[in-house]
Scaffold this motif. Structure first.
Motif, PDB file in Angstrom:
ATOM      1  N   TYR A 102      56.149  48.445  34.340  1.00 47.65           N
ATOM      2  CA  TYR A 102      55.023  48.180  34.044  1.00 47.65           C
ATOM      3  C   TYR A 102      54.896  47.089  32.656  1.00 47.65           C
ATOM      4  O   TYR A 102      53.772  46.563  32.898  1.00 47.65           O
ATOM      5  CB  TYR A 102      54.566  49.660  33.189  1.00 47.65           C
ATOM      6  N   ASP A 103      55.866  46.842  32.071  1.00 51.22           N
ATOM      7  CA  ASP A 103      55.904  45.861  30.985  1.00 51.22           C
ATOM      8  C   ASP A 103      56.214  44.587  31.575  1.00 51.22           C
ATOM      9  O   ASP A 103      56.164  43.418  31.003  1.00 51.22           O
ATOM     10  CB  ASP A 103      56.837  46.266  29.995  1.00 51.22           C
ATOM     11  N   MET A 104      56.972  44.305  32.994  1.00 49.18           N
ATOM     12  CA  MET A 104      57.141  43.353  33.527  1.00 49.18           C
ATOM     13  C   MET A 104      55.921  42.159  33.381  1.00 49.18           C
ATOM     14  O   MET A 104      54.890  42.434  34.090  1.00 49.18           O
ATOM     15  CB  MET A 104      57.719  43.319  34.808  1.00 49.18           C
ATOM     16  N   MET A 105      55.992  40.824  32.937  1.00 45.34           N
ATOM     17  CA  MET A 105      54.995  40.018  33.061  1.00 45.34           C
ATOM     18  C   MET A 105      55.430  39.067  34.179  1.00 45.34           C
ATOM     19  O   MET A 105      56.322  38.976  34.620  1.00 45.34           O
ATOM     20  CB  MET A 105      55.192  39.091  31.812  1.00 45.34           C
ATOM     21  N   ASP A 106      54.265  38.666  34.673  1.00 46.55           N
ATOM     22  CA  ASP A 106      54.023  38.072  35.864  1.00 46.55           C
ATOM     23  C   ASP A 106      54.694  36.642  35.864  1.00 46.55           C
ATOM     24  O   ASP A 106      55.422  36.056  36.627  1.00 46.55           O
ATOM     25  CB  ASP A 106      52.419  37.809  36.151  1.00 46.55           C
ATOM     26  N   ARG A 138      50.568  37.344  43.919  1.00 45.59           N
ATOM     27  CA  ARG A 138      49.976  36.335  42.878  1.00 45.59           C
ATOM     28  C   ARG A 138      48.668  35.929  43.429  1.00 45.59           C
ATOM     29  O   ARG A 138      47.843  36.049  42.591  1.00 45.59           O
ATOM     30  CB  ARG A 138      50.877  35.208  42.316  1.00 45.59           C
ATOM     31  N   ASP A 139      48.600  35.644  44.610  1.00 51.41           N
ATOM     32  CA  ASP A 139      47.581  34.915  45.297  1.00 51.41           C
ATOM     33  C   ASP A 139      46.434  35.738  45.817  1.00 51.41           C
ATOM     34  O   ASP A 139      45.349  35.664  45.652  1.00 51.41           O
ATOM     35  CB  ASP A 139      47.835  34.181  46.412  1.00 51.41           C
ATOM     36  N   ARG A 140      46.898  36.924  46.157  1.00 50.59           N
ATOM     37  CA  ARG A 140      46.084  37.881  46.642  1.00 50.59           C
ATOM     38  C   ARG A 140      45.434  38.810  45.897  1.00 50.59           C
ATOM     39  O   ARG A 140      46.116  39.878  45.207  1.00 50.59           O
ATOM     40  CB  ARG A 140      46.722  38.652  48.054  1.00 50.59           C
ATOM     41  N   SER A 141      44.071  39.148  45.777  1.00 46.57           N
ATOM     42  CA  SER A 141      43.554  40.087  44.687  1.00 46.57           C
ATOM     43  C   SER A 141      43.009  41.265  45.645  1.00 46.57           C
ATOM     44  O   SER A 141      42.698  41.209  46.773  1.00 46.57           O
ATOM     45  CB  SER A 141      42.341  39.468  44.330  1.00 46.57           C
ATOM     46  N   GLN A 142      43.478  42.647  45.178  1.00 49.01           N
ATOM     47  CA  GLN A 142      42.938  43.685  45.749  1.00 49.01           C
ATOM     48  C   GLN A 142      43.274  44.782  44.765  1.00 49.01           C
ATOM     49  O   GLN A 142      44.247  45.068  44.150  1.00 49.01           O
ATOM     50  CB  GLN A 142      44.012  44.029  47.145  1.00 49.01           C
ATOM     51  N   GLY A 143      41.936  45.666  44.934  1.00 48.86           N
ATOM     52  CA  GLY A 143      41.871  46.855  43.970  1.00 48.86           C
ATOM     53  C   GLY A 143      41.748  46.363  42.500  1.00 48.86           C
ATOM     54  O   GLY A 143      41.665  45.501  42.286  1.00 48.86           O
ATOM     55  N   ARG A 144      41.769  47.475  41.742  1.00 52.23           N
ATOM     56  CA  ARG A 144      41.712  47.473  40.493  1.00 52.23           C
ATOM     57  C   ARG A 144      42.601  48.611  39.742  1.00 52.23           C
ATOM     58  O   ARG A 144      42.882  49.439  40.527  1.00 52.23           O
ATOM     59  CB  ARG A 144      40.109  47.947  39.764  1.00 52.23           C
ATOM     60  N   LEU A 145      42.844  48.577  38.324  1.00 54.06           N
ATOM     61  CA  LEU A 145      43.586  49.306  37.885  1.00 54.06           C
ATOM     62  C   LEU A 145      42.875  50.911  37.837  1.00 54.06           C
ATOM     63  O   LEU A 145      41.758  50.751  37.668  1.00 54.06           O
ATOM     64  CB  LEU A 145      44.039  49.023  36.802  1.00 54.06           C
ATOM     65  N   PRO A 146      43.779  51.708  37.775  1.00 54.28           N
ATOM     66  CA  PRO A 146      43.180  53.050  37.603  1.00 54.28           C
ATOM     67  C   PRO A 146      42.027  53.195  36.332  1.00 54.28           C
ATOM     68  O   PRO A 146      41.089  54.073  36.629  1.00 54.28           O
ATOM     69  CB  PRO A 146      44.196  54.085  37.504  1.00 54.28           C
ATOM     70  N   SER A 147      42.548  52.539  35.474  1.00 50.32           N
ATOM     71  CA  SER A 147      41.788  52.662  34.054  1.00 50.32           C
ATOM     72  C   SER A 147      40.188  52.132  34.174  1.00 50.32           C
ATOM     73  O   SER A 147      39.218  52.403  33.712  1.00 50.32           O
ATOM     74  CB  SER A 147      42.200  52.006  32.829  1.00 50.32           C
ATOM     75  N   VAL A 185      41.812  42.819  41.170  1.00 50.23           N
ATOM     76  CA  VAL A 185      42.940  41.879  40.350  1.00 50.23           C
ATOM     77  C   VAL A 185      44.023  41.741  41.487  1.00 50.23           C
ATOM     78  O   VAL A 185      43.797  42.179  42.395  1.00 50.23           O
ATOM     79  CB  VAL A 185      43.636  43.117  39.336  1.00 50.23           C
ATOM     80  N   PRO A 186      44.901  40.639  41.093  1.00 47.73           N
ATOM     81  CA  PRO A 186      45.738  40.166  41.986  1.00 47.73           C
ATOM     82  C   PRO A 186      46.831  41.457  42.217  1.00 47.73           C
ATOM     83  O   PRO A 186      47.127  42.380  41.332  1.00 47.73           O
ATOM     84  CB  PRO A 186      46.821  39.177  41.273  1.00 47.73           C
ATOM     85  N   LEU A 187      47.555  41.562  43.304  1.00 45.89           N
ATOM     86  CA  LEU A 187      48.553  42.624  43.769  1.00 45.89           C
ATOM     87  C   LEU A 187      49.538  42.881  42.603  1.00 45.89           C
ATOM     88  O   LEU A 187      49.756  43.701  42.165  1.00 45.89           O
ATOM     89  CB  LEU A 187      49.094  42.308  45.079  1.00 45.89           C
ATOM     90  N   PRO A 238      51.035  48.214  38.804  1.00 43.55           N
ATOM     91  CA  PRO A 238      52.494  48.387  38.344  1.00 43.55           C
ATOM     92  C   PRO A 238      53.516  48.883  39.436  1.00 43.55           C
ATOM     93  O   PRO A 238      54.551  48.154  39.310  1.00 43.55           O
ATOM     94  CB  PRO A 238      52.321  49.706  37.518  1.00 43.55           C
ATOM     95  N   ASP A 239      53.088  49.352  40.583  1.00 41.58           N
ATOM     96  CA  ASP A 239      53.947  49.606  41.556  1.00 41.58           C
ATOM     97  C   ASP A 239      54.403  48.498  42.350  1.00 41.58           C
ATOM     98  O   ASP A 239      55.416  48.373  42.969  1.00 41.58           O
ATOM     99  CB  ASP A 239      53.158  50.675  42.681  1.00 41.58           C
ATOM    100  N   VAL A 240      53.492  47.501  42.540  1.00 42.79           N
ATOM    101  CA  VAL A 240      53.826  46.124  43.351  1.00 42.79           C
ATOM    102  C   VAL A 240      55.153  45.307  42.245  1.00 42.79           C
ATOM    103  O   VAL A 240      55.843  44.776  42.656  1.00 42.79           O
ATOM    104  CB  VAL A 240      52.486  45.430  43.375  1.00 42.79           C
ATOM    105  N   ARG A 241      54.733  45.535  40.761  1.00 40.90           N
ATOM    106  CA  ARG A 241      55.534  44.748  40.064  1.00 40.90           C
ATOM    107  C   ARG A 241      56.973  45.563  40.139  1.00 40.90           C
ATOM    108  O   ARG A 241      57.902  44.798  39.775  1.00 40.90           O
ATOM    109  CB  ARG A 241      55.059  45.175  38.478  1.00 40.90           C
ATOM    110  N   ARG A 242      56.795  46.660  40.199  1.00 40.32           N
ATOM    111  CA  ARG A 242      58.162  47.484  40.643  1.00 40.32           C
ATOM    112  C   ARG A 242      59.063  47.076  41.736  1.00 40.32           C
ATOM    113  O   ARG A 242      60.230  46.762  41.761  1.00 40.32           O
ATOM    114  CB  ARG A 242      57.941  49.074  40.621  1.00 40.32           C
ATOM    115  N   MET A 243      58.138  46.851  42.763  1.00 35.12           N
ATOM    116  CA  MET A 243      58.749  46.439  44.096  1.00 35.12           C
ATOM    117  C   MET A 243      59.321  45.116  44.127  1.00 35.12           C
ATOM    118  O   MET A 243      60.331  44.504  44.663  1.00 35.12           O
ATOM    119  CB  MET A 243      57.869  46.543  45.354  1.00 35.12           C
ATOM    120  N   LEU A 244      58.598  44.238  43.004  1.00 42.19           N
ATOM    121  CA  LEU A 244      59.163  42.676  42.978  1.00 42.19           C
ATOM    122  C   LEU A 244      60.307  42.764  42.180  1.00 42.19           C
ATOM    123  O   LEU A 244      61.281  41.907  42.167  1.00 42.19           O
ATOM    124  CB  LEU A 244      57.809  42.234  42.489  1.00 42.19           C
ATOM    125  N   LEU A 245      60.273  43.791  40.984  1.00 39.72           N
ATOM    126  CA  LEU A 245      61.341  43.458  40.031  1.00 39.72           C
ATOM    127  C   LEU A 245      62.569  44.047  40.977  1.00 39.72           C
ATOM    128  O   LEU A 245      63.793  43.477  40.623  1.00 39.72           O
ATOM    129  CB  LEU A 245      61.086  44.651  38.844  1.00 39.72           C
TER     130      LEU A 245
END
Lengths: 599, 599
Positions: A592-596, B320-329, B338-340, B344-351
């Motif tokens: 969650y805290d990871m920055m782009d 980074r390029d593709r926007s899709q959906g919004r945050l739950p809040s 927002v960009p993919l 947070p779940d996408v950030r997890r997969m990238l991390l």
């Protein structure tokens, strides 16, 4: 056919784990019998063996071709379509009075297991059509039912679900396809849809697209979405397809696997508007579509279970047939080599596949039994609770089966080694086909949020309460039975942990939804692991009791295998939830805290 | 080119994590400089971008064809081969006096990272040839060196390793290929080899097969195996290929991925015997071949790291390029998507991909630095200990990188969703290509037994002791640095657990090898997780110290990312060893006890 689906296991699930015969007491099934069900399953096995399995690899090597604006499939696909139709499966859910088979859901789904295991990609054509039939039966006007249902049930028309758009994958709220009302009460549809399975093919004279679109002036978001019937050829009052509608095949997508299912980009309204007919009310499109999506999600689970099952049985055969190497204790290089299955690591890979494949099959059939109860249980409160529980478990059924189906097929390759990596054996195709399942009908991330943000909190947590009761009931029985009592204790611990984690994380999500839902995919996976642990405990319990009787030799071995697979699941799989509980409990925010800018 | 390998990260690994510049002090590298290395890597990047990447997908769609007894590749393969040869990479390890580049291993391997990421399948042709060059340099007679080395270094000949046979995958002891001594001192080879990569192609005028075979009267088992040079065309005293040798292409194998590398079945001796030349002594075939196998194993690790890296960077760009959906809040459906990467779940997969890809790259380069020290460290005891440590870690480098490379590429697909599943994007091909890595150069099960039965017990456990010292040294430093001290404590706990488990399990294996080694694959995986945790701690430590200085903005972001990836690894990955320690400690025998008749 036991090469694809272990028939004894299917019988075990239907008649020993689930009490399918009890359905015969319900008025809808009074006229039926176990013999009828056995013969339906026998028919499905035969179709799978004779008409589906033989072109599984051919359909992969010769994927759908774009020819003159339509899509040409290998001809075996049409033969299989006809045979499935002739056997009545398109009308499996329909009443006998309508010309349907009036089958219980568990029997229908069991039949599909054979089809998917033999040839999933070809199977999606009839099964999307079945989804459209069920959708029109549920929400169509009398006139719509008369116009479309007969042709769909008779396999003259096929059906699709047209949701996704090029710019919008999972974000249905943002679809751009629009619908304009005409003076005659029909609509004109404009827009593009992408990843539409079976969106074009040469199996039928017409294709009925169920299209999500936004009406003029509709509110933004999901409330503005309506559902339309958009036929490829407009159907006249005589029921005969007439003029070509303004729906064009804009292109085919070339998939890694599941290739014999055409995946299309469709353009609606490039020549003035595609004629569409509103189904359900304005703004209720997503609500209607959810019926078909939820059916399809169980279908994805079943496809995943079936591919896992085929890979498991194939690699098991291979491991029994092929001799290679010796056990470490044997230092004599002239002694005969042993079969692969003699190596403990190979046994582990086979046992894991058994746990995944049979676990997924149990999960899908259990979900089907909930679907059945939701619709035909004589007691209204049971109908309601079955529906609630099914809603809770649908994301789990879809996602757990898909994820561990991939794991299973990956292990099937590994058992075969280099042979598993070449197209001379089917396991690499199973692996490629299976990889679609964590993506379509909602990617995992979506299902995690669905489970955690909606399903567990629905009706003040009633679904989770029902689930908990069910698990505790099985646990209480199992604690009394020596060979599974250890597992019952383990399950109780993990269920308690699940409930505690759920409380903590839903409280966090109320205050900070983004952070609270950040780890929803982990929650989904852990929830699935607990659910399948419960199903393995249930299976182990049935097996343990059966062994207390005097089963014949074949059954004794079968039940022993069930107990061993249950033990494998509890020792090797379930404990993996523990690091997950820690991440969820502490609300770990590293991703969650990871920055782009830090990647 | 930062689309394939993150160049800044490679520099970090070479010059901040590993002290590559210190090599310039060694006599062998006195004449070189960091500028030379930078320009070598720049050359590799350019070759990768211009000559390898462009035909990556074409080579997959047009796999090697059987034409008139040989194999036709797409012509781009030959162009790439020529360019790699012209740049001198075939002779990367050879002395400058021989016409070689005389490169340190870490620089050579870093260059290969670019090649593998751009186009692994084409890269195997030169890299198998390099393995053969190094093998002949190490074990060939003077006459053999003169006859073959020049032609191989100049790319007129290519090379293969021919070990596996149709009936024997991993069980080399049981190979059936035999060698008969002739009066003139040459040998005749008879037998069939399978899964021979690059066994036939149209890149060179000759192919030098390194063939394992058994000599007449040789003892059974591995001691009876010898190694032979078997050229496709027999090479005359003038160095020119002459008569066609009795080696025939019996067939091509059709792989799921890595398709542009031809995979062949070769028949030796169908017409009276293939001429072969003994290399090394009789019975020392496997010992010689292990040099090439061990090199190839690090090569597999590097291929895995490179494919993981490419998938990571590709999916990062997409997210980074593709926007899709919004945050739950955000409940406002008219707000912009927002960009993919914002999910947070996408950030997890990238991390996770970053942790796997950069972890594997660090692991492979660390192994390469051990290889370097083994060969060129001025201190003999350090040469010996580097070799011992490399021996211990080789199965880990190969297996961990392959396994988590698969995980990484699976996540790259998931980030793209439906788009990841179609051939219009490269990630599905990366996923297919990567799946070979847990299989070739020894399947995981083999490496687990190698690690546990041989490597950790070798020289009374010296290798493990060296490893432990290394890890403790890093841990002691890291405990003093606030931002990583938490990880240092976690690593210490898991290292202690690893050592305790090792003691227990090796004691068990002494008494009952079959049972003791039954869970060796689990041990291998857990060992890998601890090893990579150490490398992430090391990277975190370097980053933390660099941040204490005054890095420029770009570097500050880069180091922050390293710290976050280290934290991800310690919170999300490493704790998964805990259920593994329990299985290993208790000697869980559920798979071991599973009977074939119970499946």
């Amino acid at each position: 056919m036991d090469k694809f689906i272990h028939h004894r296991n299917l019988e075990f699930l239907l008649y020993e784990l689930l009490d399918t015969e009890a359905l015969l007491q319900r008025p809808r099934y009074h006229e039926q019998s176990r013999d009828v069900y056995d013969s339906i399953l026998e028919t499905a096995r035969n179709i799978a063996r004779k008409y589906l399995a033989p072109h599984y690899q051919k359909g992969d090597a010769n994927e759908p071709e774009y020819v003159d604006g339509t899509t040409r499939l290998i001809p075996e696909t049409k033969v299989a379509w006809d045979v499935i139709r002739d056997a009545g499966f398109l009308a499996a859910h329909c009443d006998e009075a309508e010309g349907g088979l009036q089958l219980p859901e568990v029997i229908f789904r069991s039949a599909t297991a054979y089809f998917h295991a033999a040839n999933g990609p070809t199977t999606w054509y009839p099964f999307l059509t079945i989804g459209v039939i069920n959708l029109i039966r549920a929400f169509g006007s009398q006139e719509q039912k008369e116009r479309y249902l007969g042709a769909l049930m008779e396999g003259r028309f096929a059906g699709t679900m047209a949701l996704t758009e090029p710019g919008q994958g999972s974000a249905l709220a943002d679809i751009k396809t629009r619908a304009e009302l005409q003076d005659d009460g029909t609509w004109r549809i404009f827009g593009q849809k992408m990843f539409i399975s079976a969106g074009e093919h040469d199996l039928t004279g017409n294709i009925i697209h169920m299209v999500l679109a936004k009406t003029k002036g509709a509110p933004p978001g999901v409330k503005g979405i309506s559902l339309f019937i958009v036929p490829k050829f407009v159907v006249g009052d005589d029921g005969v397809p007439g003029a070509r509608n303004d729906v064009a095949l804009a292109g085919l997508l070339h998939k890694m696997g599941s290739r014999n299912t055409s995946s299309t980009v469709l353009s609606f309204g490039e020549k003035g508007g595609a004629v569409g007919y509103l189904i359900g009310g304005i703004g209720s499109g997503l609500a209607c579509m959810f019926q078909m999506m939820n059916e399809a999600r169980i279908g994805v689970g079943m496809n995943a279970a079936a591919l896992a099952s085929r890979g498991y049985l194939y690699s098991l055969d291979y491991a029994r047939d092929r001799s290679q190497g010796r056990l470490p204790s044997n230092k004599d290089p002239v002694s005969p080599q042993v079969p692969l299955v003699a190596h403990p690591d190979v046994r582990r890979m086979l046992l894991a596949q058994k746990a995944y494949a049979e676990g997924a099959l149990a999960l899908c059939l259990y979900a089907s039994s909930l679907f059945e109860d939701e619709h035909t249980h004589p007691d209204e409160s049971r109908r309601v609770s079955a529906g609630v529980l099914l809603g809770l478990l649908t994301p789990v059924v879809k996602s757990w089966s898909a994820r561990y189906g991939c794991e299973a097929n990956e292990l099937a390759i590994q058992v075969l080694g280099g042979s598993g990596y070449i197209r001379e054996h089917p396991v690499e195709q199973l692996y490629r086909d299976q990889r679609l399942n964590p993506i379509h009908e909602g990617a995992e991330g979506i299902h995690g949020i669905d489970l955690l943000a909606r399903k567990v909190t629905l009706r003040d947590g009633e679904a989770l309460r029902l689930f908990t009761e069910q698990v505790r009931r099985t646990g209480a029985e199992a604690e009394q039975v020596l060979s599974v009592s250890r597992h019952a204790h383990a399950l109780r611990r993990q269920l308690d942990a699940l409930l505690a984690v759920t409380d903590g994380i839903t409280a966090l999500a109320r205050n900070d939804p983004d952070k609270g839902l950040a780890n929803a995919t982990v929650y989904l996976d852990a929830f699935g692991r607990v659910t399948v642990a419960w199903l393995w405990l249930s299976q182990g319990l049935v097996a343990a009791r059966a062994l207390e009787g005097s089963p014949n030799d074949a059954d004794r071995l079968f039940y022993k295998g069930k107990l061993q697979a249950a033990a494998y699941y509890f020792d090797w799989e379930l404990p993996q939830v523990e690091p997950q509980w820690r991440l969820l409990t502490e609300g770990n925010s590293i991703p969650y805290d990871m920055m782009d800018t830090w990647y």
